[in-house]
Structures are given as C-alpha cells and as structure tokens.
Design a protein around this motif. Structure first.
Motif, PDB file in Angstrom:
ATOM      1  N   ALA A  72       0.898  -1.159  -0.176  1.00  0.00           N
ATOM      2  CA  ALA A  72      -0.009   0.000   0.322  1.00  0.00           C
ATOM      3  C   ALA A  72       0.693   1.217   0.035  1.00  0.00           C
ATOM      4  O   ALA A  72       0.624   2.176  -0.799  1.00  0.00           O
ATOM      5  CB  ALA A  72      -0.984   0.066   1.233  1.00  0.00           C
ATOM      6  N   ASP A  73       2.099   1.166   0.687  1.00  0.00           N
ATOM      7  CA  ASP A  73       2.798   2.543   0.805  1.00  0.00           C
ATOM      8  C   ASP A  73       3.416   2.776  -0.339  1.00  0.00           C
ATOM      9  O   ASP A  73       4.134   2.008  -0.598  1.00  0.00           O
ATOM     10  CB  ASP A  73       3.667   2.245   2.461  1.00  0.00           C
ATOM     11  N   ALA A  74       3.316   3.952  -0.607  1.00  0.00           N
ATOM     12  CA  ALA A  74       4.163   4.396  -1.949  1.00  0.00           C
ATOM     13  C   ALA A  74       5.590   4.088  -1.825  1.00  0.00           C
ATOM     14  O   ALA A  74       6.057   3.705  -2.765  1.00  0.00           O
ATOM     15  CB  ALA A  74       3.603   5.590  -2.374  1.00  0.00           C
ATOM     16  N   GLN A  75       6.146   4.512  -0.638  1.00  0.00           N
ATOM     17  CA  GLN A  75       7.629   4.679  -0.492  1.00  0.00           C
ATOM     18  C   GLN A  75       8.151   3.179  -0.590  1.00  0.00           C
ATOM     19  O   GLN A  75       9.117   2.859  -1.187  1.00  0.00           O
ATOM     20  CB  GLN A  75       7.854   5.391   0.768  1.00  0.00           C
ATOM     21  N   GLN A  76       7.436   2.358   0.363  1.00  0.00           N
ATOM     22  CA  GLN A  76       7.703   1.058   0.390  1.00  0.00           C
ATOM     23  C   GLN A  76       7.526   0.105  -0.897  1.00  0.00           C
ATOM     24  O   GLN A  76       8.097  -0.582  -1.430  1.00  0.00           O
ATOM     25  CB  GLN A  76       6.994   0.054   1.182  1.00  0.00           C
ATOM     26  N   GLN A  77       6.547   0.588  -1.792  1.00  0.00           N
ATOM     27  CA  GLN A  77       6.294   0.163  -3.281  1.00  0.00           C
ATOM     28  C   GLN A  77       7.465   0.518  -4.098  1.00  0.00           C
ATOM     29  O   GLN A  77       7.971  -0.392  -4.581  1.00  0.00           O
ATOM     30  CB  GLN A  77       4.879   0.690  -3.809  1.00  0.00           C
ATOM     31  N   ARG A  78       7.932   1.673  -3.917  1.00  0.00           N
ATOM     32  CA  ARG A  78       9.117   2.258  -4.851  1.00  0.00           C
ATOM     33  C   ARG A  78      10.441   1.312  -4.573  1.00  0.00           C
ATOM     34  O   ARG A  78      10.957   0.644  -5.286  1.00  0.00           O
ATOM     35  CB  ARG A  78       9.412   3.673  -4.259  1.00  0.00           C
TER      36      ARG A  78
END
Lengths: 717, 440
Positions: free
Chosen positions: A692-698
């Motif tokens: 879900a989290d954009a930073q983690q996704q990146r």
C-alpha cells in the motif's frame, strides 16, 4: 672342462654382442626421458642439477653422451665395475640422490644401463626417427575396465618398424583421468595398457626421441543405448556440418543432447553473441509471435548487418590486437581503431586484414594497420604475438630450449623473431637498415626463418612470406586459429583451448569439425559474417543450457549450452540499456562501454567489474577477473543502484507515469530477459511486490529491478 | 620381483605423490575449492601459524641501513647511520630501529638472503612466489596460495591487501585467489572500504530480500534454503561479508582505542599494520601491507630518516617501519596471537654497498636481509651473515625458494604438492627450496 669354458665363452660373446647393440640414442636417452632424469625440474634444467646437466628431454644426445661418459673425468661410468657407476648408484639410491630412488638394482632399467656401460659406454651412430606410430591411435572403450593394449612402433633410419613400447615415455594429459599400466612381467604376451579412470575423451601423449604423438581414448558418458525419450525429436538428421559432427561425437560418447532452448533464450543469446547487445525490446514481441519459418535466419541477417555488430567485433579485434594508446600520443589509437572499424564494416576477409597488419609501413598517425607493430616493444614479442594471434601457436617455450610439447626449436623461435628485427616502431613504422636478434644457442645473429621451415636470406624482407605461410592453402594456420576463435565467441569455449595454443599435443575436441570449419572459412574469403551466420543458425547453438542427468558432466561436447558471465563492457552496456541511464567514460569520450577500445586508459566502472585489460590480449576464455570488489560494486555500489533511483531512468519514469506493478514487471522482464512474462508469473510478482505504502512500493520495485539485473539469467549469456 | 602397476609420467617424482595428485583434480578437470582443501591435509606436525602478515617494503630496502649495518667498513660503504645494541646481546641493528631493538627477542633476522634478480618486476615476483618469473607460467603469490589452501574465516576474503597488492597476484590460481585490495588509507579520517557499506537506504533487510528475489528469478520457485544451496558462491560470500557486523567492524579503525592507534604511529604504514592485526584477529589468514618508497637511489638520510628536510624526529621510512613493526609484534604478543601469526618484513632486494653520487644506493640482490617474527619461529637470533662489506652471503645463503618453502611449512601447507595450471601443466608449489636451518 673345455666344453664348459667354450659354452661360457659363447655366452659371454653372445652377451657382449647383444650389449654392443645397445644404442645410446635409441635406448639409453629414451630411458633417461622415461625416468624423468632430463625433465626441466631435474637434470634437464638450464643449469642442470648437482652439476650434472642433460639436454631437456633428450634433445641433444651428443651433449648427453659427453656429460655421462666423459665429463667429471668419466667418473659417472665405471667400465670395469659397471654396477659401481655413479649413473647407477644415484638412481638406485645407493648414494644420496636429490631425485630419489627411481629403480631397483635388478630392475630392467638398471640392467640396461649396466650392459651399456659394460660394453664400453659408447655413443654409437646417431639415430634418426623417421616415424612414430601408436596402435591404436584412437579408441572407444565401451566396457569396464576401460582398458586396451597399446603398442608403439618406430621407424629408425628408414629400417623396418620396431616395437619401442618399452622405451617411450607416456604422458597422460590428465593423469587423474587416464593412465598407462606397465605389465607385471615382461613377456611376449604382456602388453602395456591404456586405462581410462573416468568417462570422457582423454589423450595420452607418447614421446620418443624428438617426436610426440597423441593417443586418444574415449569412454562413453553413459552405458547402453540412449533412451529414445531423451533424444530430441526435432529434425530427423542434422543438415549443417557443425551439427553432424557434434551429433556424431555425442552418439559415440553416448551423451544425450538437451532439448532446444526456448525462443527467448535463443534470441537473447544470439543478440549478445553476435552484437554484444540485448535484443531491441520492440523486436522481441514481433519475433516471438511471428510464424515465419525462416524468422531466425532473418533475425540473424539483420544482426549481422547492424551497427552493433560492427561495434562489437571492432571491440573484440581491438582486444585481440591489444590496442592501446601511448602516453601523450593518442592519434595512433584513433587511427588504428577507425581503420579496424572500416574493415569490419566492409566485411573484409581476415586474410586481407592480416596481410595489411603484417606488411604495412608508414606514418602510424595516418596509416591504421602500421600500428600493429607498435603494440609490441620488439622483435621477439612481435613474433610471439603473430604466432599466438594468427596461427594459434605459442612459441614462447622455444626461447630457451626446444619446446617440450611441440616441435619448435630455438632456431625456429629466434629465426622467426629475426624477421621482425629491423622494424622501427616509432611514429614512422618501417624496416630500418639494421636490426637483428641474437640466437642464444649460437651466440650469433639469428637467421630468419618461418617456424618449421628452411632458413631465409638474412637481408631480405620476409613479412610477405609470413603471410603466405599463415594462409597456406593446403592447411591454413590462420583459418584454423580464427575459426577456433569464432567458435569460442559463440560457444564460450574453443574447440581447442586455450585458443592461442593449437598444437599436436593439445588436440581439438572435434578435429574433423575444426578442419571443416577452417576450410569453409577460408573458402568463403575468410569473412567472419559467413562463419558466424552458420554457427548462429546451427542446432547445436540453439541447444538449451538445461542439463539432463546424462549430460551434466559434459563441459566440452556441446550436449547443452554452457552459460558464461558477460564481460564487464557488455554487462555495463546492458545495465545502461535496461535502466535507461547511460554510463560515461570521460577518458575515452564515449558513452557505451563497447566503444572503449583503448586498454591503456582507465575506465573506472569497467575496471571495477573485471575488465580484462591484460597485455597479452585476453585469449583464454576463463580470464574473467570478476571478484569480491566487482561483486561489492554491483551490490552496494553506484553502477546499478544510482540508475534505479535516477528520476530520468526507466523505473522512475514508469512509477511517475502511474504504471501498475504488473506493467512494470512485464516491461522489465521483456527488456532485460527478452521474454514475455506469463499471466501467472505476473500474478506471483504482484503478490510479492505490491504494497500500500508508496515509498515501500518504490523500494520493492527497486529491489525487483536490482534482482533482475543481478540474476544469472541477466548476467550470463 | 613384484612390481606394482605404475603410472608413467615424465616426472618420476610424481609417481610417489600420486595420492595427492588425484585429490587435486575433480571430475572434468574443474577444481572445486572443497576438493582442494580435502587433499590438502597437513602433513606431520600441525602448523602453529594460522595467519601471515607480510609487510612488503616495495623498492628494495637497504640492508645496510636497517638490519645489517657495517660500522667497520670503509666510509663509502658504511652509510650515514650507526648501529645500536638490542635486547639480545650480540645483535645490533640500525639506530633508527630503536623500538624494534626492544622486541628483537621475538624476531629472526636473516642476513644472507640472496637472489640473482635486480629488476623490480622480476624480483618482486620472485620474492612473492618463491619462483623466478617465467613468461609461460604465472606463479601464484603466497597470499593467493594461502587463500586457496589455508583455513580461515568465511566472512572476509582470505587474502587482503592494504591498500593494494602490487605484484602479489593469484597467477594461474585464478580469480578466486586474487587479493581483495582495500584501497584508501587507514590513517585517514573516515577510511572506508569501497562499496562495503550499504548503498543509502539499501540496508541488510533489503539486501536479503534482493537475494531472495534474485534466486526466485533464477530458480522460478523454491524455498529460501533450497535456493540458497544453489546460489552463486561469490555472491554468497560477499553478502555474508556485507551483512555481517564482524566484517565491517574489522575495517573500522575507529573501533581501536586511541592509545593503540598511537602506538603504531599515525602514518599510513603504522595504521595499515594495525588494520592487518585486526584482520588476522578475525580469521583472515593472509594480509599484505604494501609500503612504498624504498627504492632509494638518492639521499638516504632524507628518505630513510627524515622524511622531509629538517624533520626532527625523523619521520622517514625507517622510523615509520620501526614504530609500526615493533607495535605489531608486541601487540600480537600481548594478545597471545604472536605464536599463531607469522610476520614477515622484506622487499625484493637490498642495495649497493657503495653509496652512489646522489647519496643513495642502487639495486643489490646478491645479499639482503629479511626479518620474521611469530608463527612458531625462534626469536632473538640472526641466521646467516653477509661479508665484511655487505656484498655477498658469507654464511648460510638463503634463497627466496627456501623462504617460500619455510613459509608454507610454517603455515601448514605442503610445499611439495603439485598444482595443475588451467592448461593441465603440473607445477610444484615450491621448487628447489628447503627449510631454513635454525628458523624453528
């Protein structure tokens, strides 16, 4: 009484007669070779050992006789009490002997020496070996104990052949794999035997006097007939001669062939092997979905006529030719590289290229091929480079003594160097008025000669003759050497390894194949595109790297492909292409690693990743120096990580565009591995990577991209 | 007379050592490290030395200014420095080696080292491999042999060079045995090994995740353990090193108390010696400290004593060597590591007895000095001697082959064993050398 005396006299006479027939050259010297006395590690060393010097491997029987029978005030042989000769007391360890005990006092070796000494320790007439034959020369051993009787026949001075099996020296090229068994008792029936200790193809060298011949034994990798199920069922019979020869040997050694590689694998492999680049992504899908039965031919032809092909083979030849600039003098390299590129682009035959490299003089700033002579400092290294590169011959051993494994003499070595002795190697390349090399054997100027041939006129320019020798139509050295290198380029391993060491005693794995390949190469004007095309379109080349239980151990018969790590330059360019961020090489003024052809200038990223910038041209296929520092760079360094984070890079752009995880994974797999991910695969990746989290996704996507670029699937070809 | 089946080869000696030979080659001639190690069981005595620190004094240190002074020789030979007494009566060394003099009871000085090779490249290779260089065979250096055949940690490379290895390469042993060069300067603030630290934001957890993803790509499926079993050994080794605090700490000079750092001296050489101690402490079996500048063709006083004009006290090469070497020896002794760590300080040759017109000395391989400490050697002694003017060996000449033989023996590696080059050529690990008499 009288009869007894007579009988004993007869016996002595008979013994004396047979002892008289002991030939120093044909029996004693070979004995010394067989026992290792005249090996380079022992008395055959340049300085000898214990003040006793023999010629290396018996090359000089006259000198050896002098050393044994006359030197040291003749104390080495004791004619009145032969058994007390130093020549016997040392190897039987009755006196301390650095070489240890070699035989017992009543062994046949000791007896022979005793008899020879007793009969006067004479040299006798010199002996010439006309021919040496091993029977059998090639054999396939299907049943354990995998052994076969062996005989060696020699023709001395043109007389009838004699059995010299007991005299020769057997040298297994791989003692752990094959050995020669000495009979327990020497009788009429007892035979020497070659015994293979493991499966595969093995060579035992047989050395007698000045000749060495190979005996080959093969043991199939698998017993019994091949299971039909594992034999590939594609085409009924191979059409190309490459495939015929490869299959023949696989059948003989009972090695099953792995199935064909899938289309993506083939596509990626052939692009890298022919052009050093990944397939262009937009072509991949078109190719994979095309139903054209000749699509592989079209694809290969397109590669062969691309700019990338020219780049890659210019880079390859530049490494072979050891292109480098000089401090404060960069023009020659630029001219040389430009000329080389033109020739590759024009599909000039390698014969013509070599002719120019060997015979062109002039201003090296302006005349490309004149620079060949500038890449080596003087005549001897010039001769060595010509030998290694264009004939696949390593002459180096023969600098100091006759080559122990091949037939080159010191006269050959220094004579060959003498051909290049007058070359001036400054900006102006050309023959000077004077120049010579000293032959240490004679202490005189070496007389020019082509290796293995007659002496040449000391005052002429013989470089054209060197070209003629290399291109000898009946057996072109250049064709063999170059065909072998092209094979290595496509398959990762030459039919002869190392590729600059072709000799009788280092036989090819597939002799007929190499001969055919060379013939075909020469027949088609020595054009590399022709031969490379044939190799690229062969079925052998299209084989998968997946191993079968029956061919797991095969590393040289091409039953399966063997992936190899990409060279630093190719890897760096591939990373740039996939990540979308270029590297830069400021010292060289270029942005692609494939354009870095100057071995003298640093290229930090390439050096960190194991660039081979060795002075000797990086001939051996195992010379990748990718070690701890290189791995650290890939893991923690900038090369990959910076590019993944760069906003202008492919990953950042796709994320910024809002592409889904599926789309990103699909594109990266396509670009990096030339493969279309299946829906199932994409589902799996999505499950692992989506958060879900954009930073983690990146971060996850960066991790995925990084893993792709470090996987074996990516870093190998 | 019963004869066993014999295998023929042109080297008779090979017959007796077949057993070792067989172990070296695995299937298809590809060597695997494990099979090599299995074959390499130590013979006889168990070795005392587990590790070796080589202080390589590049350029050829003058024996006449360091360990073999000739105060009674004529002025043009004597040199500018005087000898001093050491802790052991009868042994005198240079006045510039005052600290070393105090630990001489732990040191063996070989004064009769001899070699025919006076050119840097050739001599370097000879002294670093025990073999006179050949155009045909690239002999492996000691560090590479130890990395390949010795025991040691799995977390760090087995052969480390501070900062670089010079001529000490792996030769035909290949990439696996090449040294890992730390580069940089351990004396500098913020000394870091390139790329050893994580890339920003890519920490241990992410690296492990990356490894798992990588294996997934290569294997398709499979549990982590299964995938790991099939992973690339180099990658595994480097990942262990990078994710292990031990490995990183090894290179972190700030972990040493200031007092210890001061003991070694603040310059590069001393701190490199300290780093070497930290590495062997953590199981690295071979570390080279590469010290340059010893090729003193001119101005002995400036280069060897002062360091820069007018420096007081001198910070030239010898005082720096003195501080670093003596600190290393006594630090190892204090920690109980000296017995199991062999320390060698040497260069590729000595220097001319006659001082030249520039106040320096030129290359002189005919006799020179090598010092050893630890690793089971007998300390407090001199082996061999040079003649009155330091020109030739006068007693017990020792060749680099002998040194190699002795070094391997001390480290528990059989010098007689035969290695096989990639071309299939058998090469004895050592040829022509023997154990140096009196060393142990």
């Amino acid at each position: 009484m009288i009869s007894i005396h007579f009988a004993s006299l007869l016996a002595v006479a008979a013994a004396a007669l047979s002892a008289d027939q002991i030939s120093f050259d044909a029996q004693i010297v070979p004995l010394l070779t067989r026992m290792g006395c005249n090996a380079g590690a022992c008395h055959g060393a340049a300085a000898g050992r214990g003040e006793f010097r023999l010629s290396l491997l018996g090359a000089d029987p006259a000198a050896d006789h002098m050393a044994i029978a006359r030197q040291f005030q003749g104390r080495r042989v004791n004619r009145t009490q032969p058994g007390e000769s130093l020549l016997l007391r040392k190897p039987t360890a009755r006196l301390e002997h650095g070489g240890g005990q070699l035989f017992e006092y009543d062994d046949p070796e000791a007896q022979l020496l005793r008899q020879w000494i007793a009969s006067g320790a004479r040299r006798g007439p010199p002996v010439r070996l006309s021919s040496l034959v091993v029977i059998p020369q090639e054999t396939l051993l299907k049943e354990p104990p995998w052994e076969i009787g062996i005989r060696v026949l020699a023709v001395l001075d043109g007389a009838s052949p004699i059995d010299v099996t007991g005299r020769v020296t057997f040298v297994p090229t791989d003692p752990a794999a094959v050995e020669v068994v000495v009979p327990q008792e020497l009788s009429e029936d007892s035979r020497y035997r070659i015994r293979a200790r493991r499966r595969g193809q093995h060579v035992v060298l047989v050395r007698y006097l000045d000749q060495v011949v190979p005996a080959e034994v093969s043991v199939p990798l698998n017993d019994g007939p091949l299971n039909d199920a594992v034999v590939e069922t594609q085409t009924p019979a191979p059409r190309h001669f490459v495939d015929q020869q490869i299959q023949r040997k696989l059948d003989m050694l009972r090695i099953p062939r792995s199935p064909a590689a899938d289309e993506s694998t083939w596509l990626r492999r052939v692009s890298l092997d022919l052009t050093g680049r990944l397939p262009e992504p937009q072509r991949v899908s078109a190719f994979l979905h095309s139903a054209d039965p000749r699509k592989r031919e079209h694809f290969v032809d397109q590669l062969l006529h691309s700019e990338a092909f020219i780049d890659y083979w210019t880079w390859t030849f530049a490494r072979w030719l050891r292109l480098r600039s000089f401090p404060h003098e960069r023009q020659p390299l630029a001219t040389y590289a430009a000329w080389l590129r033109e020739e590759i682009a024009a599909d000039t035959g390698v014969d013509e290229i070599v002719r120019q490299l060997l015979t062109t003089d002039g201003d090296s700033h302006v005349t490309g091929p004149a620079n060949f002579s500038r890449m080596v400092p003087e005549a001897r290294s010039h001769a060595e480079m010509v030998g290694e590169l264009f004939a696949g011959i390593r002459l180096g051993c023969a600098n100091c003594h006759p080559h122990p494994l091949d037939r080159w003499t010191q006269d050959d070595y220094h004579g060959f160097a003498a051909i290049f002795a007058r070359l001036a190697r400054g900006r102006q390349v050309g023959l000077a008025a004077r120049g010579e090399v000293t032959n240490p054997r004679t202490n005189e100027p070496a007389i020019p000669r082509i290796p293995g041939r007659q002496a040449l006129d000391p005052h002429g320019d013989h470089r054209q003759e060197v070209v003629a020798w290399l291109l000898d139509p009946s057996d072109s050295h250049l064709a063999r050497a170059m065909a072998n290198r092209l094979w290595q380029g496509m398959f990762g391993r030459g039919l002869v390894e190392p590729v600059d060491d072709l000799r009788l005693t280092n036989p090819p794995t597939h002799p007929e194949l190499l001969a055919e390949l060379a013939r075909d190469f020469a027949l088609h004007g020595y054009r590399i595109r022709h031969t490379l095309r044939g190799l690229a379109l062969s079925e052998t080349y299209a084989t998968s790297a997946d191993v079968l239980p029956g061919n797991r151990e095969d590393d040289r018969f091409y039953s399966h492909a063997t992936p190899r790590r990409l060279e630093a330059a190719l890897l760096v360019d591939a990373i740039s292409d996939v990540t979308g961020i270029c590297e830069s090489f400021p010292e060289h003024g270029v942005e692609r690693a494939i354009h870095v052809v100057d071995a003298a200038l640093p290229a930090v990223v390439l050096d960190a990743l194991g660039r081979c910038a060795r002075i000797d041209g990086c001939a051996d296929s195992a010379s990748r120096s990718f070690g701890v520092a290189s791995q650290l760079q890939l893991m923690n360094g900038e090369v990959i990580n910076r590019k993944l984070q760069d906003p202008a890079g492919r990953l950042s752009q796709m994320i910024a565009r809002g592409d889904s995880v599926r789309e990103i994974v699909r594109e990266w797999i396509l670009v990096a591995l030339s493969r279309e991910a299946t829906a199932e695969e994409l589902n799996d990746w999505e499950a692992i990577l989506r958060v879900a989290d954009a930073q983690q996704q990146r971060e996850r996507l960066e991790d995925f991209a990084w893993s792709l670029l470090n996987s074996r699937a990516f870093t190998a070809r | 007379m019963q004869r066993d089946d014999r295998r023929y080869s042109c080297d008779a000696r090979m017959r007796r050592r077949d057993a070792i030979q067989i172990g070296i080659l695995s299937l298809w001639g590809l060597t695997s490290i494990d099979s090599l190690r299995a074959a390499r069981a130590t013979e006889g005595r168990r070795a005392r030395a587990k590790g070796c620190i080589l202080l390589w004094l590049d350029g050829g240190p003058s024996h006449l200014e360091t360990f073999d002074l000739k105060p009674d020789a004529p002025a043009e030979v004597r040199g500018p420095f005087a000898p001093i007494a050491t802790k052991v009566p009868g042994i005198q060394i240079s006045e510039l080696l005052a600290n070393t003099a105090q630990v001489i009871d732990k040191v063996t000085i070989i004064r009769s080292m001899t070699s025919p090779l006076g050119e840097h490249g050739l001599a370097n290779r000879y002294l670093l491999t025990g073999y006179e260089p050949s155009p045909l065979i690239q002999y492996p250096s000691y560090g590479s042999v130890v990395a390949r055949f010795g025991n040691g940690t799995d977390l760090l490379p087995r052969y480390i060079a501070v900062p670089e290895a010079g001529w000490g390469g792996a030769g035909f042993l290949g990439t696996v045995a090449e040294p890992f060069a730390v580069k940089g300067d351990p004396a500098r603030e913020g000394f870091r090994v390139p790329d050893l630290d994580f890339y920003p934001e890519v920490d241990s957890a992410r690296l492990l995740r990356r490894q798992a993803l990588m294996q997934r790509i290569d294997r398709g499926v499979g549990t982590a353990e299964e995938a790991e079993a099939q992973g690339d050994p180099l990658f595994q080794q480097v990942l262990r090193m990078v994710t292990s605090p031990v490995a990183k700490q090894a290179f972190d000079m700030d972990q040493e108390p200031v007092s210890i750092r001061a003991r070694y001296g603040s310059r590069t050489f001393g701190q490199s010696c300290l780093l070497a101690r930290r590495l062997v402490e953590r199981g690295v079996p071979f570390v080279t400290v590469h010290s340059t500048g010893w090729d003193t063709h001119s101005d002995l006083v400036l280069q060897l004593k002062e360091g820069y004009t007018g420096a007081k006290p001198g910070v030239g090469l010898i005082p720096t060597l003195d501080q670093g070497f003596s600190a290393l020896v006594s630090d190892l002794a204090d920690r109980g590591l000296l017995d199991e760590t062999l320390v060698i300080a040497m260069g590729e040759f000595g220097r001319t007895p006659k001082i030249n017109a520039q106040g320096g000395r030129d290359h002189w391989p005919r006799v020179f000095s090598v010092v050893l400490a630890g690793g089971g050697i007998r300390g407090g002694q001199v082996i061999g001697a040079s003649d009155r003017t330091g020109e030739s060996p006068a007693d017990q000449p020792v060749t680099p082959a002998d040194l190699a033989f002795s070094l391997y023996t001390l480290l528990g590696i059989d010098p007689h064993q035969e290695l096989i080059t990639p071309e299939g050529r058998p090469v004895p690990l050592n040829q022509g050398g023997q154990m140096i008499q009196g060393l142990i």
